[in-house]
Design a protein around this motif. Structure first.
Motif, short mmCIF file in Angstrom:
data_model
loop_
_atom_site.label_atom_id
_atom_site.label_comp_id
_atom_site.label_asym_id
_atom_site.label_seq_id
_atom_site.Cartn_x
_atom_site.Cartn_y
_atom_site.Cartn_z
N LYS A 188 0.84 -1.21 0.00
CA LYS A 188 0.00 0.00 0.00
C LYS A 188 0.87 1.26 0.00
N ILE A 189 1.90 1.24 0.83
CA ILE A 189 2.80 2.40 0.92
C ILE A 189 3.60 2.57 -0.37
N PHE A 198 -0.21 7.42 7.95
CA PHE A 198 -0.48 5.99 7.81
C PHE A 198 -0.47 5.28 9.15
N GLU A 199 -1.44 4.40 9.35
CA GLU A 199 -1.50 3.57 10.55
C GLU A 199 -1.20 2.13 10.17
N PHE A 200 -0.11 1.60 10.67
CA PHE A 200 0.26 0.22 10.39
C PHE A 200 -0.66 -0.75 11.14
N SER A 256 9.71 4.24 12.11
CA SER A 256 9.09 4.47 10.81
C SER A 256 8.23 5.73 10.84
N GLN A 257 8.60 6.67 11.71
CA GLN A 257 7.82 7.90 11.88
C GLN A 257 7.77 8.73 10.60
#
Length: 366
Positions: free
Chosen positions: A254-255, A348-350, A339-340
């Motif tokens: 997705k990223i 984005f929320e993992f 991964s900020q």
């Protein structure tokens, strides 16, 4: 006067709408090349792109790889999408085979790589990961490809100094520190990407942690990160208290798609959901699979003896290494990774790793 303003506003809105529609159509009809589409990341990426209406061309070295990817689409009941992939036989280390692959290609996702922690594979690692990536970059430049996304690894991230406590994208690589041959080859591949940028290529690099996701077939569960589930299912008794970053394969793809469709270029992004100990992950997998939980703590001296014993066995029986010195070191490393940067860029929320493990375990049990 009000009517005139309305008409002008309506015309402007219509022009803007037509422009957005045209841009969207142009993107939808672009040809996207995916290398490594028979692997864990590449196959999930192909599925994700096709679900979004993109056109995909993928390369393969043997037809068994194609069938593995087909199995993933079957797993998700998307086999009709699989039939729209344009498959071409090629190898990233074989320049002549890449000639026709890049015809009319607009964007490239470079997921292909060779993964090994056996020191005997040093030459193959360098040839595939560094030379192969150099070939991809050169073809992108020669064919005016609009953008390239390269899948690297957290293995290429820098080394913490005494006053530092968290690894970020800018943490400096220290060549005097010990690194595995795999890490060195992926770092060298990144250097090829940065070279391409200097020569005018738009590109982004992602550095995923240990990627968790379902393998489409039984063969895939015996390789890469999927092998963790197989080892635990087979009764792995040991665990260590080292930690590293873990991430869902679906979050990674997705990223990658977001970055390729954005105007971001010349940057790298760490992709991890959480920093977790191997102990917690292994025990969570065992619980999800409903098998015996690893109960023996493998201390440093134990893993130190193990990799030396494994080396002796590899020499005597001429088999591949199962545990190298660098791997033994990693199993006890406790460096924190952030991964900020990507979280801030795209809000984005993992997906939590507990949920990821539950999902992958469900696929494994099938």
């Amino acid at each position: 006067m009000a009517l005139t303003f309305f008409n002008q506003h309506q015309k402007t809105a219509l022009k803007l709408s037509n422009f957005v529609t045209l841009q969207l159509c142009n993107y939808l009809y672009q040809m996207i090349l995916v290398t490594g589409a028979t692997g864990l990341i590449g196959s999930h990426l192909a599925l994700h792109l096709l679900e979004s209406g993109r056109k995909i061309r993928a390369i393969y070295r043997d037809k068994n790889g194609i069938e593995r990817t087909r199995s993933l689409f079957k797993l998700h009941e998307k086999e009709s999408l699989f039939d729209s992939i344009e498959w071409l036989e090629a190898d990233i280390t074989d320049v002549p085979s890449l000639e026709r692959v890049f015809t009319a290609v607009d964007c490239v996702y470079h997921c292909a790589a060779f993964i090994s922690f056996d020191p005997k594979d040093e030459e193959k690692l360098r040839k595939t990961n560094i030379e192969g990536t150099a070939n991809i970059v050169n073809f992108c430049l020669a064919n005016s490809v609009k953008k390239l996304c390269y899948v690297s690894s957290i293995a290429t991230l820098g080394d913490l100094k005494e006053h530092e406590n968290t690894i970020v994208e800018e943490t400096e690589w220290n060549p005097e520190k010990p690194h595995s041959d795999y890490a060195i080859s992926k770092y060298g591949a990144e250097m090829e990407i940065w070279r391409g940028l200097q020569e005018g290529l738009e590109a982004v690099v992602v550095n995923p942690g240990i990627i968790l996701g379902p393998s489409p077939d039984i063969t895939g569960w015996k390789t890469g990160s999927c092998e963790i589930f197989t080892k635990v299912a087979n009764g792995l008794p040991f665990y260590t208290k080292g930690s590293t970053g873990f991430v869902s394969v679906n979050d990674v793809v997705k990223i990658m798609k977001f970055l390729m469709e954005s105007d971001v270029s010349g940057a790298r992004f760490i992709l991890i959901s959480e920093n977790l100990t191997f102990e917690k992950v292994l025990k969570k997998i065992a619980s999800a699979l409903k098998v015996k939980i690893p109960s023996i703590y493998a201390k440093r001296w134990m893993t130190a003896m193990s990799w030396r014993f494994d080396w002796i066995l590899s020499v005597v029986f001429q088999r591949k290494r199962k545990l190298s010195k660098s791997m033994a070191h990693t199993l006890h490393s406790t460096d924190l990774i952030s991964s900020q940067k990507i979280k801030t860029l795209m809000a984005f929320e993992f997906k939590p790793i507990d949920k990821v493990i539950e999902e992958v375990a469900a696929f494994y049990k099938k």
